[in-house]
Design a protein around this motif. Structure first.
Motif, PDB file in Angstrom:
ATOM      1  N   ASN A 129      -6.579  -0.057  -0.566  1.00 33.20           N
ATOM      2  CA  ASN A 129      -6.920   0.664   0.665  1.00 33.20           C
ATOM      3  C   ASN A 129      -6.357   2.079   0.526  1.00 33.20           C
ATOM      4  O   ASN A 129      -5.375   2.449   1.159  1.00 33.20           O
ATOM      5  CB  ASN A 129      -6.331  -0.063   1.869  1.00 33.20           C
ATOM      6  CG  ASN A 129      -6.770   0.506   3.205  1.00 33.20           C
ATOM      7  OD1 ASN A 129      -6.055   0.437   4.200  1.00 33.20           O
ATOM      8  ND2 ASN A 129      -7.964   1.079   3.270  1.00 33.20           N
ATOM      9  N   CYS A 155     -10.791   3.947   3.772  1.00 32.46           N
ATOM     10  CA  CYS A 155      -9.763   4.381   4.722  1.00 32.46           C
ATOM     11  C   CYS A 155     -10.338   4.672   6.102  1.00 32.46           C
ATOM     12  O   CYS A 155      -9.593   4.971   7.031  1.00 32.46           O
ATOM     13  CB  CYS A 155      -9.046   5.624   4.174  1.00 32.46           C
ATOM     14  SG  CYS A 155      -8.068   5.285   2.708  1.00 32.46           S
ATOM     15  N   VAL A 162      -9.532  -4.061   7.682  1.00 34.79           N
ATOM     16  CA  VAL A 162      -8.822  -4.024   6.400  1.00 34.79           C
ATOM     17  C   VAL A 162      -8.200  -5.389   6.124  1.00 34.79           C
ATOM     18  O   VAL A 162      -8.339  -5.958   5.033  1.00 34.79           O
ATOM     19  CB  VAL A 162      -7.752  -2.924   6.387  1.00 34.79           C
ATOM     20  CG1 VAL A 162      -6.908  -3.004   5.112  1.00 34.79           C
ATOM     21  CG2 VAL A 162      -8.390  -1.545   6.490  1.00 34.79           C
ATOM     22  N   MET A 176      -1.613   0.635  -0.389  1.00 34.73           N
ATOM     23  CA  MET A 176      -2.048   1.504   0.691  1.00 34.73           C
ATOM     24  C   MET A 176      -1.417   2.886   0.520  1.00 34.73           C
ATOM     25  O   MET A 176      -0.619   3.115  -0.394  1.00 34.73           O
ATOM     26  CB  MET A 176      -1.676   0.889   2.047  1.00 34.73           C
ATOM     27  CG  MET A 176      -2.191  -0.544   2.195  1.00 34.73           C
ATOM     28  SD  MET A 176      -1.831  -1.283   3.814  1.00 34.73           S
ATOM     29  CE  MET A 176      -3.017  -0.393   4.823  1.00 34.73           C
ATOM     30  N   SER A 179       0.021   7.034   6.100  1.00 38.64           N
ATOM     31  CA  SER A 179      -0.901   6.802   7.218  1.00 38.64           C
ATOM     32  C   SER A 179      -1.804   7.997   7.514  1.00 38.64           C
ATOM     33  O   SER A 179      -2.835   7.848   8.153  1.00 38.64           O
ATOM     34  CB  SER A 179      -0.123   6.439   8.475  1.00 38.64           C
ATOM     35  OG  SER A 179       0.783   7.465   8.820  1.00 38.64           O
ATOM     36  N   TYR A 182      -5.660   7.848   6.833  1.00 43.41           N
ATOM     37  CA  TYR A 182      -6.571   6.985   7.580  1.00 43.41           C
ATOM     38  C   TYR A 182      -7.075   7.654   8.850  1.00 43.41           C
ATOM     39  O   TYR A 182      -6.381   8.475   9.458  1.00 43.41           O
ATOM     40  CB  TYR A 182      -5.871   5.668   7.942  1.00 43.41           C
ATOM     41  CG  TYR A 182      -5.323   4.964   6.724  1.00 43.41           C
ATOM     42  CD1 TYR A 182      -6.162   4.244   5.884  1.00 43.41           C
ATOM     43  CD2 TYR A 182      -3.975   5.051   6.390  1.00 43.41           C
ATOM     44  CE1 TYR A 182      -5.669   3.621   4.760  1.00 43.41           C
ATOM     45  CE2 TYR A 182      -3.474   4.430   5.264  1.00 43.41           C
ATOM     46  CZ  TYR A 182      -4.335   3.714   4.456  1.00 43.41           C
ATOM     47  OH  TYR A 182      -3.837   3.099   3.330  1.00 43.41           O
ATOM     48  N   ILE A 189      -0.584   1.233   8.496  1.00 37.54           N
ATOM     49  CA  ILE A 189      -0.033   0.291   7.517  1.00 37.54           C
ATOM     50  C   ILE A 189       0.745  -0.817   8.206  1.00 37.54           C
ATOM     51  O   ILE A 189       0.637  -1.995   7.839  1.00 37.54           O
ATOM     52  CB  ILE A 189       0.854   1.044   6.503  1.00 37.54           C
ATOM     53  CG1 ILE A 189       0.003   2.026   5.686  1.00 37.54           C
ATOM     54  CG2 ILE A 189       1.564   0.065   5.575  1.00 37.54           C
ATOM     55  CD1 ILE A 189       0.799   2.897   4.747  1.00 37.54           C
ATOM     56  N   ILE A 201       2.654  -5.773   0.113  1.00 40.66           N
ATOM     57  CA  ILE A 201       2.042  -4.478   0.380  1.00 40.66           C
ATOM     58  C   ILE A 201       2.850  -3.412  -0.351  1.00 40.66           C
ATOM     59  O   ILE A 201       4.084  -3.392  -0.279  1.00 40.66           O
ATOM     60  CB  ILE A 201       1.994  -4.161   1.884  1.00 40.66           C
ATOM     61  CG1 ILE A 201       1.111  -5.174   2.625  1.00 40.66           C
ATOM     62  CG2 ILE A 201       1.463  -2.741   2.129  1.00 40.66           C
ATOM     63  CD1 ILE A 201       1.057  -4.959   4.126  1.00 40.66           C
TER      64      ILE A 201
END
Length: 603
Positions: A129, A155, A162, A176, A179, A182, A189, A201
């Motif tokens: 992602n 994103c 997601v 990921m 932030s 996005y 996240i 993650i």
């Protein structure tokens, strides 16, 4: 097939090119075998293709074993390009990061060692992602080195989707970004983590409490002795989800061998072999990483040809384009047509502040109108033929139709010709071949190497959707015609798909999401034409009288953003008491299109 030098330039004349294309169809297996042998195989394939569209089934390069990452890195380094730029990253801060092929290989092996140390094995899956950033490229290559399929996730999607993608793919790890990458910027996240229980993650850049960074993950990894996997040709390289609104995640799974061979060949034909001189050494990828076209031309096709990739960590501005043209060695551009529109708006009547131009601009994702080709000529490229069209879907993997950057093999607005070794057919609704300049259904009667299989649990949907209308043929849902010279021209979609910002959306599925909202009784989606391409217009009949229309519209937009993503939020929501219908209850969509365009009113 008589001996053909695949390193030769393509014919620039139309008649010679058409003879070559016919030759690759008449000797299809020999042609694709020769293309495959340009790559390095760990085990040679025993046959080129086994296919049966009645099932449907297609398997290319049977019994062969090939490692995608080795072909993108080690094989290129062995040709003497180890110190050539493989990856250049223009960051918002103004910093420009560069990795050579040697440096990229070192990073890939370190991450592969970390994956191995964590217990990931061939056949496990990871999710990415990530935006257009070096970490995506490194992660995809490291996964491929170990035979681990990866899932690119856009994103633009909200945290709930997601998480659904990750769960549906059975991924064991997700990587990921910060932030700010996005559209849903607030704690993206952390929201995803809350939905994924104990799944690992990793974050690509700035550390968040309780989440390791990629660098921390690789700290104790030892790449020495890490062995490459030997995936079978039909082993999955990556998968792409296209429809997350149905009961199951519908998408495409791309085979390592077939996808790599066709991405390599297609990239080489378009960006190298069609040009007598001025061939690009780099390519600027401005497409989102979550699509098959990006994987073909912005990653695997580029690297396996020794062409470096340029990524941009910001909205693309004219000054960034000028810097890239001045600083990088003869870069080509991969983009949606919308980007040309945006650059025109930024430049106005002006010119670029550099004398350099792109040798090739390749556009995909939306129809490429002649007016944008005309604008790009002299501003972004030297000659309108240098703007080429790629007809490529997530279901095709690579371009099955494309034009070439030479005067006789390109016409503004045309989709181009069938790719070498690929035979498109135009069929009437009755299953008969259409004559010249008669519009019909674009189909393919035979498979192609990059042809995907269905995602888990969707095989019957795949068969019904693409192989039922024309038994024995793959149906694309595009209407096209071909002219007397063999150029294909796009005539329109034959389903309810709308493309917004390069993302395909089914209008019926969006309508289903809308009518689930307590404020909505009926909803209809219409595709309108905005300044930078298609846009969504919603006509909505409320369940009860609305006191504050703007407040209602804002609530509906927030609901769409939550359920689908901000990229799907409509430009207009028109509230009406009733929709125009025939006496039998069928919608007058033509009236709604005129209303959306401002040419009529709902009186």
């Amino acid at each position: 097939m008589e001996s053909t030098d695949l390193d030769q330039k393509l014919p620039a004349r139309l008649d010679a090119f058409r003879r070559l294309h016919r030759h690759t169809l008449d000797h299809r297996e020999q042609f694709w075998a020769a293309q495959a042998k340009r790559l390095q195989w760990q085990t040679a394939f025993s046959c080129v293709v086994k296919e049966d569209f009645s099932r449907p089934m297609a398997s290319w390069f049977c019994d062969g074993q090939i490692n995608a990452a080795q072909n993108a890195l080690h094989r290129i380094i062995e040709t003497g390009k180890g110190e050539a730029p493989a990856l250049v990253f223009y960051q918002k801060s103004g910093h420009i990061g560069t990795l050579t092929f040697n440096e990229l290989k070192d990073k890939v092996l370190r991450l592969a060692a970390a994956f191995h140390r964590a217990g990931l094995v061939p056949g496990d899956r990871i999710a990415l992602n990530l935006p257009n950033c070096p970490e995506f490229v490194v992660s995809a290559l490291a996964a491929a080195y170990l035979g681990i399929p990866y899932l690119p996730i856009g994103c633009h999607l909200p945290p709930s989707l997601v998480a659904e993608d990750v769960i549906a793919s059975k991924a064991k790890l997700i990587i990921m970004a910060n932030s700010t990458a996005y559209e849903e910027k607030n704690d993206h996240i952390l929201k995803v983590r809350a939905l994924l229980d104990d799944l690992t993650i990793l974050i690509s850049d700035e550390k968040l409490e309780g989440i390791s960074t990629l660098e921390e993950y690789m700290t104790e990894a030892d790449p020495s002795g890490i062995e490459p996997a030997c995936p079978q040709a039909d082993h999955p390289l990556f998968a792409v989800y296209e429809n997350r609104l149905a009961d199951k995640h519908v998408g495409s799974v791309f085979p390592t061998g077939g996808f790599l061979v066709q991405a390599h060949a297609s990239f080489d034909d378009i960006f190298n072999k069609a040009l007598v001189q001025d061939t690009p050494q780099m390519i600027v990828n401005t497409l989102d990483m979550c699509s098959a076209p990006t994987q073909a031309y912005g990653l695997w096709g580029a690297l396996t040809n020794g062409t470096g990739i340029i990524l941009i960590d910001e909205d693309i501005r004219v000054n960034t384009i000028e810097k890239i043209l001045d600083e990088q060695p003869n870069p080509a551009l991969l983009c949606r047509p919308n980007l040309i529109s945006e650059l025109r708006e930024q430049l106005g009547q002006g010119q670029l502040n550099t004398a350099r131009r792109f040798p090739v601009i390749a556009c995909c994702g939306n129809a490429l109108p002649p007016r944008l080709v005309k604008y790009a000529d002299g501003i972004l490229v030297n000659g309108p033929e240098r703007v080429v069209n790629l007809w490529v879907q997530n279901k095709s993997g690579t371009a099955l139709l494309n034009s070439y950057p030479t005067p006789e093999l390109n016409r503004p607005g045309a989709l181009g010709f069938g790719a070498l070794g690929v035979e498109p057919l135009i069929m009437s609704d009755f299953g008969e071949p259409c004559k010249t300049n008669i519009s019909g259904n674009l189909t393919f009667a035979r498979s192609w190497p990059a042809m995907p299989t269905a995602t888990m649990g969707t095989t019957e949907h795949f068969k019904k959707t693409y192989f039922s209308k024309f038994p024995g043929s793959f149906f694309t849902y595009d209407g096209v015609r071909s002219d007397k010279d063999g150029f294909f021209w796009f005539m329109g979609r034959l389903d309810d798909s709308i493309k917004v910002k390069g993302q395909s959306l089914g209008s019926s599925l969006i309508e289903g999401v809308l009518t689930a909202h307590p404020l909505v009784d009926e909803a209809v989606i219409i595709s309108g034409q905005g300044n930078s391409g298609e846009e969504i217009v919603v006509f909505m009949v409320p369940r009860k009288t609305i006191q504050d229309e703007q407040k209602c519209i804002d609530r509906i937009k927030d609901y769409i953003a939550e359920k689908i993503g901000r990229f799907a939020v409509p430009e207009k929501i028109i509230i009406t008491d009733q929709l125009p219908k025939t006496p039998t209850g069928k919608l007058f969509r033509s009236v709604l299109r005129r209303v959306a365009a401002g040419e009529a009113t709902l009186d």
